[in-house]
Design an enzyme around this catalytic site. Structure first.
Site, PDB file in Angstrom:
ATOM      1  N   LYS A  84     -12.151  -4.740   2.990  1.00 50.40           N
ATOM      2  CA  LYS A  84     -13.183  -5.169   3.941  1.00 50.40           C
ATOM      3  C   LYS A  84     -14.546  -5.493   3.314  1.00 50.40           C
ATOM      4  CE  LYS A  84     -10.923  -5.440   7.560  1.00 50.40           C
ATOM      5  NZ  LYS A  84     -10.233  -6.551   6.913  1.00 50.40           N
TER       6      LYS A  84
ATOM      7  N   PRO B 253     -12.237   0.408  -0.874  1.00 53.19           N
ATOM      8  CA  PRO B 253     -11.530  -0.874  -0.883  1.00 53.19           C
ATOM      9  C   PRO B 253     -10.176  -0.876  -0.160  1.00 53.19           C
ATOM     10  CG  PRO B 253     -11.492   0.137  -3.067  1.00 53.19           C
ATOM     11  CD  PRO B 253     -12.357   0.996  -2.217  1.00 53.19           C
TER      12      PRO B 253
ATOM     13  N   TYR C 260      -7.081  -5.431  10.069  1.00 52.60           N
ATOM     14  CA  TYR C 260      -6.851  -5.921   8.710  1.00 52.60           C
ATOM     15  C   TYR C 260      -7.213  -7.409   8.595  1.00 52.60           C
ATOM     16  CZ  TYR C 260      -5.020  -6.041   3.985  1.00 52.60           C
ATOM     17  OH  TYR C 260      -4.920  -6.163   2.619  1.00 52.60           O
TER      18      TYR C 260
ATOM     19  N   TYR D 132       0.883  -1.176   0.000  1.00 56.50           N
ATOM     20  CA  TYR D 132       0.000   0.000   0.000  1.00 56.50           C
ATOM     21  C   TYR D 132       0.916   1.220   0.000  1.00 56.50           C
ATOM     22  CZ  TYR D 132      -4.031  -2.926   1.340  1.00 56.50           C
ATOM     23  OH  TYR D 132      -5.040  -3.863   1.366  1.00 56.50           O
TER      24      TYR D 132
HETATM   25  P1  RFL Z   1     -22.349  -7.959  -5.285  1.00 55.02           P
HETATM   26  O1  RFL Z   1     -21.072  -8.630  -5.540  1.00 55.02           O
HETATM   27  O2  RFL Z   1     -22.581  -6.604  -5.845  1.00 55.02           O
HETATM   28  O3  RFL Z   1     -23.489  -8.947  -5.808  1.00 55.02           O
HETATM   29  C1  RFL Z   1     -24.853  -8.538  -5.918  1.00 55.02           C
HETATM   30  C2  RFL Z   1     -25.502  -9.378  -6.987  1.00 55.02           C
HETATM   31  O4  RFL Z   1     -26.870  -9.003  -7.085  1.00 55.02           O
HETATM   32  C3  RFL Z   1     -27.231  -8.882  -8.459  1.00 55.02           C
HETATM   33  N1  RFL Z   1     -28.377  -7.960  -8.527  1.00 55.02           N
HETATM   34  C4  RFL Z   1     -29.658  -8.377  -8.697  1.00 55.02           C
HETATM   35  N2  RFL Z   1     -30.171  -9.598  -8.851  1.00 55.02           N
HETATM   36  C5  RFL Z   1     -31.514  -9.678  -9.014  1.00 55.02           C
HETATM   37  N3  RFL Z   1     -32.338  -8.591  -9.051  1.00 55.02           N
HETATM   38  C6  RFL Z   1     -31.853  -7.358  -8.885  1.00 55.02           C
HETATM   39  N4  RFL Z   1     -32.654  -6.294  -8.893  1.00 55.02           N
HETATM   40  C7  RFL Z   1     -30.438  -7.196  -8.711  1.00 55.02           C
HETATM   41  N5  RFL Z   1     -29.633  -6.138  -8.533  1.00 55.02           N
HETATM   42  C8  RFL Z   1     -28.394  -6.617  -8.425  1.00 55.02           C
HETATM   43  C9  RFL Z   1     -25.976  -8.365  -9.131  1.00 55.02           C
HETATM   44  O5  RFL Z   1     -25.957  -8.670 -10.539  1.00 55.02           O
HETATM   45  C10 RFL Z   1     -24.889  -9.111  -8.359  1.00 55.02           C
HETATM   46  O6  RFL Z   1     -24.542 -10.336  -8.974  1.00 55.02           O
HETATM   47  O7  RFL Z   1     -22.664  -7.869  -3.717  1.00 55.02           O
HETATM   48  P2  RFL Z   1     -22.294  -8.893  -2.534  1.00 55.02           P
HETATM   49  O8  RFL Z   1     -22.673 -10.303  -2.926  1.00 55.02           O
HETATM   50  O9  RFL Z   1     -22.863  -8.303  -1.294  1.00 55.02           O
HETATM   51  O10 RFL Z   1     -20.707  -8.906  -2.462  1.00 55.02           O
HETATM   52  C11 RFL Z   1     -20.002  -7.744  -2.066  1.00 55.02           C
HETATM   53  C12 RFL Z   1     -18.630  -7.708  -2.716  1.00 55.02           C
HETATM   54  O11 RFL Z   1     -18.786  -7.913  -4.110  1.00 55.02           O
HETATM   55  C13 RFL Z   1     -17.885  -6.388  -2.447  1.00 55.02           C
HETATM   56  O12 RFL Z   1     -18.077  -5.967  -1.125  1.00 55.02           O
HETATM   57  C14 RFL Z   1     -16.363  -6.500  -2.695  1.00 55.02           C
HETATM   58  O13 RFL Z   1     -16.081  -6.788  -4.035  1.00 55.02           O
HETATM   59  C15 RFL Z   1     -15.653  -5.207  -2.309  1.00 55.02           C
HETATM   60  N6  RFL Z   1     -14.213  -5.240  -2.600  1.00 55.02           N
HETATM   61  C16 RFL Z   1     -13.342  -5.892  -1.757  1.00 55.02           C
HETATM   62  N7  RFL Z   1     -13.792  -6.543  -0.669  1.00 55.02           N
HETATM   63  C17 RFL Z   1     -12.932  -7.249   0.138  1.00 55.02           C
HETATM   64  O14 RFL Z   1     -13.373  -7.833   1.137  1.00 55.02           O
HETATM   65  N8  RFL Z   1     -11.569  -7.324  -0.137  1.00 55.02           N
HETATM   66  C18 RFL Z   1     -11.038  -6.696  -1.218  1.00 55.02           C
HETATM   67  O15 RFL Z   1      -9.832  -6.864  -1.460  1.00 55.02           O
HETATM   68  C19 RFL Z   1     -11.920  -5.917  -2.066  1.00 55.02           C
HETATM   69  N9  RFL Z   1     -11.447  -5.289  -3.140  1.00 55.02           N
HETATM   70  C20 RFL Z   1     -13.710  -4.596  -3.739  1.00 55.02           C
HETATM   71  C21 RFL Z   1     -12.299  -4.641  -3.977  1.00 55.02           C
HETATM   72  C22 RFL Z   1     -14.551  -3.938  -4.639  1.00 55.02           C
HETATM   73  C23 RFL Z   1     -14.019  -3.308  -5.751  1.00 55.02           C
HETATM   74  N10 RFL Z   1     -14.930  -2.681  -6.629  1.00 55.02           N
HETATM   75  C24 RFL Z   1     -14.928  -2.840  -8.014  1.00 55.02           C
HETATM   76  C25 RFL Z   1     -16.087  -1.987  -6.084  1.00 55.02           C
HETATM   77  C26 RFL Z   1     -11.766  -4.001  -5.075  1.00 55.02           C
HETATM   78  C27 RFL Z   1     -12.608  -3.321  -5.955  1.00 55.02           C
HETATM   79  C28 RFL Z   1     -11.959  -2.623  -7.116  1.00 55.02           C
HETATM   80  C1  PHB Z   2      -7.213  -6.679  -4.685  1.00 54.88           C
HETATM   81  O1  PHB Z   2      -6.330  -7.543  -4.794  1.00 54.88           O
HETATM   82  O2  PHB Z   2      -8.070  -6.507  -5.566  1.00 54.88           O
HETATM   83  C2  PHB Z   2      -7.242  -5.829  -3.465  1.00 54.88           C
HETATM   84  C3  PHB Z   2      -6.387  -6.105  -2.418  1.00 54.88           C
HETATM   85  C4  PHB Z   2      -6.391  -5.304  -1.290  1.00 54.88           C
HETATM   86  C5  PHB Z   2      -7.273  -4.235  -1.217  1.00 54.88           C
HETATM   87  C6  PHB Z   2      -8.146  -3.965  -2.253  1.00 54.88           C
HETATM   88  C7  PHB Z   2      -8.131  -4.769  -3.391  1.00 54.88           C
HETATM   89  O3  PHB Z   2      -7.250  -3.452  -0.111  1.00 54.88           O
END
Ligand code: RFL
Ligand code: PHB
Length: 389
Positions: free
Chosen positions: A296, A292, A384, A200
């Site tokens: 978390k 992100p 973390y 980071y």
């Molecule tokens: P999601 O993954 O958004 O899934 C929701 C699903 O619901 C569908 N949906 C519907 N289905 C039916 N009817 C409707 N009206 C609907 N509306 C939506 C969608 O198509 C989708 O498939 O939510 P969920 O399951 O709660 O999961 C949450 C995680 O995806 C999210 O918190 C993480 O990706 C966040 N995040 C990270 N979290 C971590 O714990 N560690 C990480 O390293 C981390 N890195 C990140 C991240 C999120 C990122 N972005 C792009 C926001 C890095 C990035 C770049």
């Molecule tokens: C990732 O690998 O996508 C990633 C890792 C750590 C973070 C956010 C995203 O804090």
């Protein structure tokens, strides 16, 4: 159609809940707006807390995670040319596992399919009815056909833009939000990671993160302007900018190559309260968003799923509603701590447009403190790797 729990959203929250309920003998149907390939095409989280690993074990889905995930005992934090390490295992006895959300989701889909679980894809116009009654139901259309599911409970696992949260009457829900004045531009590239642990980086040009998926696949992010579009950034421009934000020794070691994915994510902190309305329960991004920086988001979704699974299991086994009645309170208590950590770590690591010389000195003082103070390192490590649940 009739089921016990209708789950809206087939992302990680919805799939994990469905699989845990199945292992407890409770039937569910998952409604997903997109196709499976679309869900698996999203590149998101990379870092799993031990709590999520345990839930994947409980779900019977952890074999590949254990075989292919990378155990990370610490992380590096750099500022300018300074760099130090936070040792998670030394401070907490617990590492984190690097294993992509895409793979978690793939494993959960495979388990649901093997168990004959019903997932309805490409559903549209999902509407939740009677969540505040004893007989809720969900209507939707699929390939132009109207459909209806009668159920005991509804789990809103449909992410930030879903319908579930908005079904709770506005006068009964309170929303807390902070929108950050920048985004993250992320790329995936088939190159070896610059380091075996994450870096980071706080730099005067803005934040950067070096992450990975495996020995041949790297994930890198740089703080960018909210007006940037991924197509504005050539791969060359991305690599140049990333190198400028890392200490010289790391920049020199960076192996660059063509990107295979490039996207921009805005940063937001968001919480809705309560996470329950009658027989509707919100889980994961449907209820809360974190920036992100602390990794978390997925992990906090997992702790919601844990509390809801426990509550529903207890209800079906004993008739007690204690677990489901305390769901919102228990989930929110952990959510707010993850919000605090993500907000703190984001504030520490990014450049803000309104930051003056005093604010910059505060960042450096805090980084110096973290670098040299074991109590501060322990607090960082505990957050973390994930607070207990
Ligand atoms: P999601 O993954 O958004 O899934 C929701 C699903 O619901 C569908 N949906 C519907 N289905 C039916 N009817 C409707 N009206 C609907 N509306 C939506 C969608 O198509 C989708 O498939 O939510 P969920 O399951 O709660 O999961 C949450 C995680 O995806 C999210 O918190 C993480 O990706 C966040 N995040 C990270 N979290 C971590 O714990 N560690 C990480 O390293 C981390 N890195 C990140 C991240 C999120 C990122 N972005 C792009 C926001 C890095 C990035 C770049
Ligand atoms: C990732 O690998 O996508 C990633 C890792 C750590 C973070 C956010 C995203 O804090």
């Amino acid at each position: 159609m009739k089921t016990q729990v209708a789950i809206i959203g087939g992302g990680p929250s919805g799939l994990l809940l469905s699989q845990l309920l199945h292992r407890s003998g409770i039937e569910s149907v998952v409604l997903e707006r997109k196709t499976k390939d679309h869900v698996l095409g999203r590149i998101r989280a990379g870092v799993l807390e031990q709590g999520l690993v345990r839930l994947m074990e409980e779900a019977g889905c952890a074999d590949r995670l254990h075989a292919e995930g990378y155990v990370h005992d610490g992380t590096l934090i750099s500022y300018g040319e300074e760099m130090f390490r936070i040792d998670f295992t030394e401070h907490t006895g617990t590492p984190v596992i690097v294993y992509g959300q895409t793979e978690v989701t793939r494993d959960l889909y495979a388990a649901r399919e093997a168990a004959g679980g019903l997932i309805e894809y490409e559903v549209e116009d999902v509407v939740i009815h009677g969540a505040d009654t004893d007989a809720p139901h969900v209507t939707y259309t699929q390939h132009g056909e109207p459909r209806r599911i009668d159920c005991d409970f509804i789990a809103g696992c449909d992410g930030f833009h879903g319908v579930s949260r908005r079904t709770i009457p506005p006068e009964l829900r309170r929303e807390y939000e902070k929108v950050y004045p920048f985004g993250w531009l992320g790329i995936l590239s088939e190159t070896p990671p610059v380091n075996h642990e994450l870096i980071y980086a706080n730099s005067e040009r803005g934040f950067a993160l070096c992450s990975m998926r495996n020995e041949a696949l790297s994930r890198y992010y740089i703080q960018c302007s909210l007006s940037d579009r991924p197509e504005d950034w050539t791969d060359e421009a991305f690599w140049q900018e990333l190198k400028r934000r890392l200490p010289a020794a790391q920049a020199e070691q960076l192996v660059t190559g063509p990107s295979i994915e490039k996207s921009i994510a805005p940063l937001r902190s968001f919480v809705t309260e309560p996470m329950r309305w009658g027989r509707l329960f919100l889980c994961g991004d449907a209820a809360h968003i974190v920036p992100p920086t602390g990794a978390k988001g997925l992990n906090t979704a997992a702790s919601d799923v844990h509390y809801l699974h426990r509550g529903l299991r207890e209800h079906y086994a004993t008739g007690s509603s204690e677990g489901i009645d305390s769901y919102s309170e228990k989930a929110l208590s952990r959510v707010w701590k993850a919000e605090r950590f993500s907000w703190w770590f984001s504030s520490l690591m990014h450049r803000y447009p309104d930051q003056g010389p005093f604010d910059l000195k505060m960042q450096v003082a805090e980084l110096d403190f973290l670098r040299s103070n074991r109590a501060a390192q322990k607090a960082m490590a505990e957050n973390y790797v994930g607070l207990p649940y």
